[in-house]
Scaffold this motif. Structure first.
Motif, PDB file in Angstrom:
ATOM      1  N   THR A   1      -8.941 -46.953  11.226  1.00  0.00           N
ATOM      2  CA  THR A   1     -10.205 -47.293  11.865  1.00  0.00           C
ATOM      3  C   THR A   1     -10.231 -48.719  12.389  1.00  0.00           C
ATOM      4  O   THR A   1     -11.139 -49.105  13.095  1.00  0.00           O
ATOM      5  CB  THR A   1     -11.399 -47.100  10.902  1.00  0.00           C
ATOM      6  N   SER A   2      -9.202 -49.509  12.053  1.00  0.00           N
ATOM      7  CA  SER A   2      -9.134 -50.884  12.528  1.00  0.00           C
ATOM      8  C   SER A   2      -8.745 -50.905  13.999  1.00  0.00           C
ATOM      9  O   SER A   2      -7.814 -50.235  14.422  1.00  0.00           O
ATOM     10  CB  SER A   2      -8.100 -51.665  11.714  1.00  0.00           C
TER      11      SER A   2
ATOM     12  N   ASP B   1      -6.640 -46.946   2.086  1.00  0.00           N
ATOM     13  CA  ASP B   1      -5.719 -47.690   2.956  1.00  0.00           C
ATOM     14  C   ASP B   1      -5.551 -46.992   4.298  1.00  0.00           C
ATOM     15  O   ASP B   1      -5.567 -47.628   5.344  1.00  0.00           O
ATOM     16  CB  ASP B   1      -4.348 -47.845   2.290  1.00  0.00           C
TER      17      ASP B   1
ATOM     18  N   GLN C   1      -8.702 -47.486   6.379  1.00  0.00           N
ATOM     19  CA  GLN C   1      -8.848 -48.864   6.867  1.00  0.00           C
ATOM     20  C   GLN C   1      -7.914 -49.146   8.023  1.00  0.00           C
ATOM     21  O   GLN C   1      -8.295 -49.775   8.996  1.00  0.00           O
ATOM     22  CB  GLN C   1      -8.593 -49.858   5.740  1.00  0.00           C
TER      23      GLN C   1
ATOM     24  N   LEU D   1      -4.927 -55.504   8.387  1.00  0.00           N
ATOM     25  CA  LEU D   1      -4.974 -55.282   6.953  1.00  0.00           C
ATOM     26  C   LEU D   1      -4.379 -56.470   6.210  1.00  0.00           C
ATOM     27  O   LEU D   1      -4.895 -56.882   5.184  1.00  0.00           O
ATOM     28  CB  LEU D   1      -4.206 -53.998   6.625  1.00  0.00           C
TER      29      LEU D   1
END
Length: 142
Positions: free
Chosen positions: A110-111, A104, A107, A118
Motif C-alpha cells: 500500500t506504500s 508487512d 504496508q 519501509l
C-alpha cells in the motif's frame, strides 16, 4: 537420520537459490506472499528462524494463500497440529510470524514509495536516528 539429511539438503539448496537473489538467505518478496509456492513458504520459514517447521509445511503443500489463511481459521492452533506442528511454542511463534507477514505485506503493497519506505519507517523508530524536515540527521550522541 534419513529426514535429517533431507532437511540439510533442502536447506543447502534454499541457501543456494537465495544466493542468486539480492542477498544470501533472503526471504521471498513479501509483496507477493499470497502467491508464494510451498517452497517459498519454506524459504521464508528458514529465514525467520523456523526452519524446523519448514519441512512440515512443505510436505503439506502449504503455499502463501494457505499460510496467510491459517490465522483466520476457526481454530488456527488445531489446524497447525493437524499439519504436524505439535509443539505449542512453535505454533505460537508461527502464528505470530504469519500475522506480522500479513502486516508487512500490506504496508509494502500500500506504500506509494515502494519497499524502501519501509526501511525509513523502521529507521524513524530508532532512538539513534533523528528525522528532521530534511531527512535523517547524524546519530544522537551518548
Amino acid at each position: 537420520p534419513r529426514q535429517t539429511s533431507g532437511e540439510t539438503t533442502v536447506s543447502q539448496h534454499s541457501h543456494h537459490s537465495a544466493a542468486s537473489g539480492s542477498s544470501a538467505g533472503a526471504a521471498p518478496d513479501v509483496t507477493s506472499a499470497h502467491a508464494w509456492s510451498p517452497a517459498e513458504v519454506a524459504q521464508w520459514l528458514r529465514c525467520i528462524g523456523l526452519s524446523h517447521c519448514a519441512e512440515t509445511l512443505l510436505a503439506n503443500a502449504v503455499g502463501g494463500a494457505a499460510l496467510l489463511g491459517i490465522p483466520l481459521a476457526e481454530n488456527p492452533s488445531a489446524d497447525l497440529v493437524a499439519l504436524g506442528l505439535r509443539a505449542l511454542g512453535d505454533r505460537k511463534r508461527l502464528l505470530k510470524a504469519i500475522k506480522q507477514l500479513e502486516v508487512d505485506s500490506a504496508q509494502v503493497t500500500t506504500s506509494q514509495d515502494g519497499p524502501w519506505s519501509l526501511h525509513f519507517m523502521f529507521m524513524s523508530a530508532s532512538p539513534l536516528v533523528e528525522l528532521g524536515p530534511h531527512g535523517a540527521s547524524p546519530p544522537l550522541k551518548a
